[in-house]
Write a protein that holds these residues in place. Structure first.
Motif, PDB file in Angstrom:
ATOM      1  N   TYR A  95      56.236  36.855  56.572  1.00  0.00           N
ATOM      2  CA  TYR A  95      54.153  36.089  56.320  1.00  0.00           C
ATOM      3  C   TYR A  95      54.190  36.173  55.079  1.00  0.00           C
ATOM      4  O   TYR A  95      54.696  37.176  54.456  1.00  0.00           O
ATOM      5  CB  TYR A  95      53.345  37.447  57.336  1.00  0.00           C
ATOM      6  CG  TYR A  95      53.338  37.186  59.038  1.00  0.00           C
ATOM      7  CD1 TYR A  95      54.402  38.659  59.392  1.00  0.00           C
ATOM      8  CD2 TYR A  95      53.441  36.387  59.791  1.00  0.00           C
ATOM      9  CE1 TYR A  95      54.796  38.598  60.509  1.00  0.00           C
ATOM     10  CE2 TYR A  95      53.434  36.877  61.224  1.00  0.00           C
ATOM     11  CZ  TYR A  95      54.321  38.179  61.563  1.00  0.00           C
ATOM     12  OH  TYR A  95      54.521  38.292  62.518  1.00  0.00           O
ATOM     13  N   CYS A  96      53.996  35.821  54.735  1.00  0.00           N
ATOM     14  CA  CYS A  96      52.756  35.234  53.603  1.00  0.00           C
ATOM     15  C   CYS A  96      51.494  35.505  53.225  1.00  0.00           C
ATOM     16  O   CYS A  96      51.224  34.511  54.367  1.00  0.00           O
ATOM     17  CB  CYS A  96      53.087  33.977  52.392  1.00  0.00           C
ATOM     18  SG  CYS A  96      52.965  32.851  53.453  1.00  0.00           S
ATOM     19  N   GLY A  97      51.113  35.943  52.902  1.00  0.00           N
ATOM     20  CA  GLY A  97      49.238  36.019  52.755  1.00  0.00           C
ATOM     21  C   GLY A  97      48.521  36.302  51.440  1.00  0.00           C
ATOM     22  O   GLY A  97      49.530  35.982  49.958  1.00  0.00           O
ATOM     23  N   ALA A  98      47.214  35.862  51.522  1.00  0.00           N
ATOM     24  CA  ALA A  98      47.274  35.335  49.620  1.00  0.00           C
ATOM     25  C   ALA A  98      45.514  36.518  50.013  1.00  0.00           C
ATOM     26  O   ALA A  98      45.288  36.192  51.022  1.00  0.00           O
ATOM     27  CB  ALA A  98      46.131  33.982  49.892  1.00  0.00           C
ATOM     28  N   ASP A  99      45.093  36.598  48.966  1.00  0.00           N
ATOM     29  CA  ASP A  99      43.352  36.728  48.499  1.00  0.00           C
ATOM     30  C   ASP A  99      43.988  36.955  46.997  1.00  0.00           C
ATOM     31  O   ASP A  99      44.525  36.627  46.444  1.00  0.00           O
ATOM     32  CB  ASP A  99      43.921  38.964  48.919  1.00  0.00           C
ATOM     33  CG  ASP A  99      42.514  39.525  49.132  1.00  0.00           C
ATOM     34  OD1 ASP A  99      42.304  39.969  50.423  1.00  0.00           O
ATOM     35  OD2 ASP A  99      41.846  39.023  48.987  1.00  0.00           O
ATOM     36  N   LEU A 100      42.250  37.562  46.450  1.00  0.00           N
ATOM     37  CA  LEU A 100      42.343  37.874  45.164  1.00  0.00           C
ATOM     38  C   LEU A 100      43.049  38.664  44.141  1.00  0.00           C
ATOM     39  O   LEU A 100      43.858  39.301  45.391  1.00  0.00           O
ATOM     40  CB  LEU A 100      40.647  37.770  45.221  1.00  0.00           C
ATOM     41  CG  LEU A 100      40.310  37.514  45.845  1.00  0.00           C
ATOM     42  CD1 LEU A 100      38.311  38.691  45.721  1.00  0.00           C
ATOM     43  CD2 LEU A 100      39.353  36.041  44.880  1.00  0.00           C
ATOM     44  N   SER A 101      43.525  37.648  42.777  1.00  0.00           N
ATOM     45  CA  SER A 101      44.567  38.914  42.914  1.00  0.00           C
ATOM     46  C   SER A 101      44.703  40.016  41.996  1.00  0.00           C
ATOM     47  O   SER A 101      45.172  40.755  41.999  1.00  0.00           O
ATOM     48  CB  SER A 101      44.946  37.874  41.333  1.00  0.00           C
ATOM     49  OG  SER A 101      45.354  36.859  41.403  1.00  0.00           O
ATOM     50  N   TYR A 102      43.526  40.251  42.369  1.00  0.00           N
ATOM     51  CA  TYR A 102      43.372  41.841  41.720  1.00  0.00           C
ATOM     52  C   TYR A 102      43.680  42.562  43.155  1.00  0.00           C
ATOM     53  O   TYR A 102      43.696  44.110  42.196  1.00  0.00           O
ATOM     54  CB  TYR A 102      41.406  42.214  42.131  1.00  0.00           C
ATOM     55  CG  TYR A 102      40.921  43.177  42.363  1.00  0.00           C
ATOM     56  CD1 TYR A 102      40.413  44.007  43.489  1.00  0.00           C
ATOM     57  CD2 TYR A 102      41.053  43.964  40.839  1.00  0.00           C
ATOM     58  CE1 TYR A 102      40.339  45.175  42.739  1.00  0.00           C
ATOM     59  CE2 TYR A 102      40.617  45.390  40.615  1.00  0.00           C
ATOM     60  CZ  TYR A 102      40.132  46.106  41.603  1.00  0.00           C
ATOM     61  OH  TYR A 102      39.452  47.495  41.946  1.00  0.00           O
ATOM     62  N   TYR A 103      44.042  42.385  43.977  1.00  0.00           N
ATOM     63  CA  TYR A 103      44.228  42.596  45.156  1.00  0.00           C
ATOM     64  C   TYR A 103      46.128  43.295  44.754  1.00  0.00           C
ATOM     65  O   TYR A 103      46.384  43.988  45.403  1.00  0.00           O
ATOM     66  CB  TYR A 103      44.321  42.612  46.382  1.00  0.00           C
ATOM     67  CG  TYR A 103      42.656  42.839  46.602  1.00  0.00           C
ATOM     68  CD1 TYR A 103      41.841  41.821  47.090  1.00  0.00           C
ATOM     69  CD2 TYR A 103      41.610  43.924  46.495  1.00  0.00           C
ATOM     70  CE1 TYR A 103      39.982  42.060  46.649  1.00  0.00           C
ATOM     71  CE2 TYR A 103      40.507  44.201  46.596  1.00  0.00           C
ATOM     72  CZ  TYR A 103      39.608  43.066  46.717  1.00  0.00           C
ATOM     73  OH  TYR A 103      38.829  43.144  46.754  1.00  0.00           O
ATOM     74  N   CYS A 104      46.792  42.029  43.533  1.00  0.00           N
ATOM     75  CA  CYS A 104      48.447  42.161  43.937  1.00  0.00           C
ATOM     76  C   CYS A 104      48.159  42.875  42.678  1.00  0.00           C
ATOM     77  O   CYS A 104      48.679  42.209  41.744  1.00  0.00           O
ATOM     78  CB  CYS A 104      48.561  41.007  43.900  1.00  0.00           C
ATOM     79  SG  CYS A 104      49.945  40.418  43.266  1.00  0.00           S
ATOM     80  N   SER A 105      48.977  44.462  42.626  1.00  0.00           N
ATOM     81  CA  SER A 105      49.391  44.864  41.218  1.00  0.00           C
ATOM     82  C   SER A 105      50.416  45.765  41.579  1.00  0.00           C
ATOM     83  O   SER A 105      50.541  46.280  42.894  1.00  0.00           O
ATOM     84  CB  SER A 105      47.902  45.916  40.946  1.00  0.00           C
ATOM     85  OG  SER A 105      47.082  46.295  41.879  1.00  0.00           O
ATOM     86  N   ASP A 106      51.485  46.686  40.146  1.00  0.00           N
ATOM     87  CA  ASP A 106      51.864  47.442  40.800  1.00  0.00           C
ATOM     88  C   ASP A 106      52.434  47.341  41.895  1.00  0.00           C
ATOM     89  O   ASP A 106      53.685  46.851  41.533  1.00  0.00           O
ATOM     90  CB  ASP A 106      50.672  48.268  41.392  1.00  0.00           C
ATOM     91  CG  ASP A 106      50.547  49.370  40.593  1.00  0.00           C
ATOM     92  OD1 ASP A 106      48.693  50.223  40.900  1.00  0.00           O
ATOM     93  OD2 ASP A 106      50.243  49.081  39.597  1.00  0.00           O
ATOM     94  N   HIS A 107      52.818  47.661  43.896  1.00  0.00           N
ATOM     95  CA  HIS A 107      53.912  47.450  44.166  1.00  0.00           C
ATOM     96  C   HIS A 107      53.343  46.221  45.396  1.00  0.00           C
ATOM     97  O   HIS A 107      54.065  46.189  46.504  1.00  0.00           O
ATOM     98  CB  HIS A 107      54.563  49.077  44.697  1.00  0.00           C
ATOM     99  CG  HIS A 107      54.757  50.376  43.840  1.00  0.00           C
ATOM    100  ND1 HIS A 107      55.936  49.898  43.024  1.00  0.00           N
ATOM    101  CD2 HIS A 107      53.968  51.779  43.552  1.00  0.00           C
ATOM    102  CE1 HIS A 107      55.732  51.171  42.105  1.00  0.00           C
ATOM    103  NE2 HIS A 107      54.596  51.946  42.044  1.00  0.00           N
TER     104      HIS A 107
END
Length: 126
Positions: A95-107
Motif C-alpha cells: 500500500y501507499c499512504g500519504a500524510d504531512l511530511s512532518y510525520y515521515c522521518s527516521d524510520h
C-alpha cells in the motif's frame, strides 16, 4: 484530500525484481510525504519507506534499508518502490499512504497516514 492508486504488483519468481508505482492526485503535495507499507497474510501491516515529495528526502524502516529503494517524480505526482532480489517472505499486499511530511522521518511514518490507496498484491513464488 489525496487520492492514491498503486500499480505494478503481480507474480514474480524468487530473485526477481518488481517496481511498484503510486499515483497521487488531489491537493498539492508540496507539504506531503508518501510512503510504502506492506501486509503479509496473517501479519500486521509494516512500514517500508517514505519520501518527502518536495525535496526527495527518504527514510527507511530498519529492516528495509539496503533492500528496496523509494523514489518520486514530483512533477508527475508519482512515487515508486524498486524491489530487487525478491524473496517469498516479501509476498504481501503493498500500500501507499500519504500524510504531512512532518510525520515521515527516521524510520518512516511514525503515525498512520491519513490517506491510503487500495493496495497491490505482490506474490513471490516459483
Amino acid at each position: 484530500q489525496v487520492q492514491l492508486v498503486e500499480s505494478g504488483g503481480g507474480l514474480v519468481q524468487p530473485g526477481g525484481s518488481q517496481r511498484l508505482s503510486c499515483a497521487a492526485s488531489g491537493r498539492s503535495l508540496d507539504d506531503y510525504a508518501i510512503g510504502w507499507f506492506r501486509q503479509a497474510p496473517g501479519k500486521e501491516r509494516e512500514g517500508v519507506a517514505c519520501i518527502h515529495i518536495s525535496d526527495g528526502t527518504t527514510y527507511y524502516a530498519e529492516s528495509m534499508k539496503g533492500r528496496f529503494t523509494i523514489s518520486r517524480d514530483s512533477a508527475k505526482k508519482m512515487v515508486y518502490l524498486q524491489m530487487p532480489n525478491l524473496k517469498p517472505g516479501d509476498t504481501a499486499v503493498y500500500y501507499c499512504g500519504a500524510d504531512l511530511s512532518y510525520y515521515c522521518s527516521d524510520h518512516g511514518f511514525w503515525r498512520t497516514p491519513d490517506f491510503w490507496g487500495k493496495g497491490t498484491q505482490v506474490t513471490v513464488s516459483s
